[in-house]
Design a protein around this motif. Structure first.
Motif, PDB file in Angstrom:
ATOM      1  N   MET A   1      67.947   0.606   1.593  1.00 56.54           N
ATOM      2  CA  MET A   1      66.704   1.110   1.061  1.00 56.54           C
ATOM      3  C   MET A   1      65.653   0.007   1.029  1.00 56.54           C
ATOM      4  O   MET A   1      64.473   0.292   1.051  1.00 56.54           O
ATOM      5  N   ALA A   2      66.056  -1.244   0.966  1.00 56.03           N
ATOM      6  CA  ALA A   2      65.098  -2.340   0.867  1.00 56.03           C
ATOM      7  C   ALA A   2      64.106  -2.273   2.008  1.00 56.03           C
ATOM      8  O   ALA A   2      64.469  -2.071   3.160  1.00 56.03           O
ATOM      9  N   GLY A   3      62.836  -2.406   1.665  1.00 55.14           N
ATOM     10  CA  GLY A   3      61.785  -2.418   2.667  1.00 55.14           C
ATOM     11  C   GLY A   3      61.254  -1.050   3.035  1.00 55.14           C
ATOM     12  O   GLY A   3      60.289  -0.966   3.780  1.00 55.14           O
ATOM     13  N   THR A   4      61.863   0.027   2.546  1.00 47.76           N
ATOM     14  CA  THR A   4      61.357   1.348   2.886  1.00 47.76           C
ATOM     15  C   THR A   4      60.144   1.674   2.027  1.00 47.76           C
ATOM     16  O   THR A   4      59.952   1.140   0.932  1.00 47.76           O
ATOM     17  N   ARG A   5      59.335   2.554   2.589  1.00 45.93           N
ATOM     18  CA  ARG A   5      58.122   2.985   1.892  1.00 45.93           C
ATOM     19  C   ARG A   5      58.154   4.496   1.736  1.00 45.93           C
ATOM     20  O   ARG A   5      58.605   5.207   2.617  1.00 45.93           O
ATOM     21  N   SER A   6      57.647   4.942   0.614  1.00 50.18           N
ATOM     22  CA  SER A   6      57.629   6.352   0.293  1.00 50.18           C
ATOM     23  C   SER A   6      56.262   6.686  -0.287  1.00 50.18           C
ATOM     24  O   SER A   6      55.625   5.834  -0.910  1.00 50.18           O
ATOM     25  N   ALA A   7      55.805   7.915  -0.063  1.00 51.02           N
ATOM     26  CA  ALA A   7      54.501   8.338  -0.579  1.00 51.02           C
ATOM     27  C   ALA A   7      54.624   9.741  -1.153  1.00 51.02           C
ATOM     28  O   ALA A   7      55.405  10.560  -0.653  1.00 51.02           O
ATOM     29  N   GLY A   8      53.844  10.010  -2.199  1.00 53.25           N
ATOM     30  CA  GLY A   8      53.928  11.314  -2.846  1.00 53.25           C
ATOM     31  C   GLY A   8      52.642  11.746  -3.494  1.00 53.25           C
ATOM     32  O   GLY A   8      51.696  10.970  -3.641  1.00 53.25           O
ATOM     33  N   ILE A   9      52.648  13.007  -3.891  1.00 54.63           N
ATOM     34  CA  ILE A   9      51.526  13.634  -4.594  1.00 54.63           C
ATOM     35  C   ILE A   9      51.993  14.044  -5.978  1.00 54.63           C
ATOM     36  O   ILE A   9      52.996  14.760  -6.117  1.00 54.63           O
ATOM     37  N   LEU A  10      51.277  13.574  -6.996  1.00 48.39           N
ATOM     38  CA  LEU A  10      51.519  13.986  -8.379  1.00 48.39           C
ATOM     39  C   LEU A  10      50.482  15.051  -8.712  1.00 48.39           C
ATOM     40  O   LEU A  10      49.309  14.740  -8.933  1.00 48.39           O
ATOM     41  N   GLY A  44      58.361  11.202  -0.189  1.00 49.33           N
ATOM     42  CA  GLY A  44      59.320  10.938   0.864  1.00 49.33           C
ATOM     43  C   GLY A  44      58.907   9.731   1.685  1.00 49.33           C
ATOM     44  O   GLY A  44      57.784   9.228   1.565  1.00 49.33           O
ATOM     45  N   GLU A  45      59.827   9.292   2.517  1.00 49.35           N
ATOM     46  CA  GLU A  45      59.603   8.097   3.320  1.00 49.35           C
ATOM     47  C   GLU A  45      58.645   8.371   4.479  1.00 49.35           C
ATOM     48  O   GLU A  45      58.527   9.505   4.937  1.00 49.35           O
ATOM     49  N   TYR A  46      58.014   7.301   4.928  1.00 50.74           N
ATOM     50  CA  TYR A  46      57.135   7.390   6.094  1.00 50.74           C
ATOM     51  C   TYR A  46      57.247   6.099   6.888  1.00 50.74           C
ATOM     52  O   TYR A  46      57.664   5.061   6.381  1.00 50.74           O
ATOM     53  N   GLY A  47      56.877   6.199   8.136  1.00 56.63           N
ATOM     54  CA  GLY A  47      56.990   5.064   9.039  1.00 56.63           C
ATOM     55  C   GLY A  47      55.703   4.283   9.178  1.00 56.63           C
ATOM     56  O   GLY A  47      54.674   4.631   8.588  1.00 56.63           O
ATOM     57  N   PRO A  48      55.736   3.230   9.991  1.00 58.65           N
ATOM     58  CA  PRO A  48      54.581   2.344  10.136  1.00 58.65           C
ATOM     59  C   PRO A  48      53.381   2.981  10.838  1.00 58.65           C
ATOM     60  O   PRO A  48      52.270   2.501  10.688  1.00 58.65           O
ATOM     61  N   ASP A  49      53.598   4.065  11.566  1.00 52.36           N
ATOM     62  CA  ASP A  49      52.501   4.695  12.301  1.00 52.36           C
ATOM     63  C   ASP A  49      51.854   5.846  11.544  1.00 52.36           C
ATOM     64  O   ASP A  49      51.009   6.551  12.099  1.00 52.36           O
ATOM     65  N   GLU A  50      52.236   6.078  10.292  1.00 48.61           N
ATOM     66  CA  GLU A  50      51.692   7.185   9.520  1.00 48.61           C
ATOM     67  C   GLU A  50      50.890   6.649   8.340  1.00 48.61           C
ATOM     68  O   GLU A  50      51.320   5.708   7.671  1.00 48.61           O
ATOM     69  N   GLU A  51      49.742   7.239   8.113  1.00 44.33           N
ATOM     70  CA  GLU A  51      48.931   6.865   6.961  1.00 44.33           C
ATOM     71  C   GLU A  51      49.634   7.342   5.686  1.00 44.33           C
ATOM     72  O   GLU A  51      50.125   8.476   5.639  1.00 44.33           O
ATOM     73  N   PRO A  52      49.669   6.507   4.645  1.00 40.23           N
ATOM     74  CA  PRO A  52      50.393   6.880   3.429  1.00 40.23           C
ATOM     75  C   PRO A  52      49.931   8.190   2.786  1.00 40.23           C
ATOM     76  O   PRO A  52      50.776   8.993   2.380  1.00 40.23           O
ATOM     77  N   GLU A  53      48.622   8.431   2.700  1.00 34.04           N
ATOM     78  CA  GLU A  53      48.177   9.677   2.064  1.00 34.04           C
ATOM     79  C   GLU A  53      48.573  10.889   2.896  1.00 34.04           C
ATOM     80  O   GLU A  53      48.974  11.924   2.352  1.00 34.04           O
ATOM     81  N   ALA A  54      48.475  10.780   4.212  1.00 33.06           N
ATOM     82  CA  ALA A  54      48.913  11.878   5.084  1.00 33.06           C
ATOM     83  C   ALA A  54      50.410  12.126   4.898  1.00 33.06           C
ATOM     84  O   ALA A  54      50.860  13.285   4.848  1.00 33.06           O
ATOM     85  N   ALA A  55      51.181  11.052   4.782  1.00 33.67           N
ATOM     86  CA  ALA A  55      52.619  11.182   4.551  1.00 33.67           C
ATOM     87  C   ALA A  55      52.890  11.849   3.201  1.00 33.67           C
ATOM     88  O   ALA A  55      53.787  12.694   3.091  1.00 33.67           O
ATOM     89  N   ALA A  56      52.122  11.484   2.177  1.00 30.11           N
ATOM     90  CA  ALA A  56      52.299  12.069   0.849  1.00 30.11           C
ATOM     91  C   ALA A  56      52.073  13.579   0.899  1.00 30.11           C
ATOM     92  O   ALA A  56      52.849  14.351   0.325  1.00 30.11           O
ATOM     93  N   ARG A  57      51.035  14.006   1.606  1.00 33.38           N
ATOM     94  CA  ARG A  57      50.743  15.440   1.722  1.00 33.38           C
ATOM     95  C   ARG A  57      51.835  16.150   2.524  1.00 33.38           C
ATOM     96  O   ARG A  57      52.273  17.248   2.172  1.00 33.38           O
TER      97      ARG A  57
END
Length: 155
Positions: A1-10, A44-57
């Motif tokens: 899990m180390a180094g992974t990034r995740s984005a979400g909507i509250l 959820g997780e997202y990769g380096p080519d995805e914008e974080p807010e787009a990934a959150a949605r």
């Protein structure tokens, strides 16, 4: 899990003098008997080519089966969870009926070392919680998002 990034909507809604947030209870056998501390921001997780807010949605829609309600997103920043995952969250004001949620699923070997694969919902239930109750329900590492939302709402 180390180094992974995740984005979400509250998702939040104003109720009387306060606010409620929509949280999801983590699905699967590890969380089945845990209530306090077993709820999360839909993310959820997202990769380096995805914008974080787009990934959150995208993740909100994948995890809940419904789109993010329209409205501006308030950046609540990031937190580092135990294990190293960096989570970024935006707050969006809106409403949705928890009964309309159709959660995404994941598959895992269960019971462990049985060779048997089972499918579980990503979130086995969702619910609205007043901020004080949400503080008790949410993963401890995600509590700063609730504090930041409260600061934003106090304006």
């Amino acid at each position: 899990m180390a180094g992974t990034r995740s984005a979400g909507i509250l998702l939040f809604r104003r109720v009387g003098d306060g606010a409620e947030v929509l949280l999801g209870h983590m699905g699967g056998p590890f969380w089945a008997r845990r209530d306090d501390g077993g709820w999360t921001v839909p993310k959820g997780e997202y990769g380096p080519d995805e914008e974080p807010e787009a990934a959150a949605r995208r993740e909100f829609t994948e995890e809940l089966g419904v789109p993010v309600p329209p409205g501006p997103a308030v950046d609540l920043g990031t937190v580092r969870q135990s294990g190293g995952k960096v989570v970024t969250v935006w707050a969006v004001e809106g409403d949705l009926d928890p009964a309309s949620v159709v959660p995404g699923t994941f598959e895992m070997e269960w019971p462990p070392r049985s060779g048997r694969r089972q499918e579980f919902p990503e979130l086995d239930r969702v619910g609205w919680f007043a901020l004080p109750d949400a503080h008790r329900k949410i993963l401890a590492s995600q509590r700063p998002f609730l504090d930041r939302l409260a600061t934003h709402l106090d304006g």
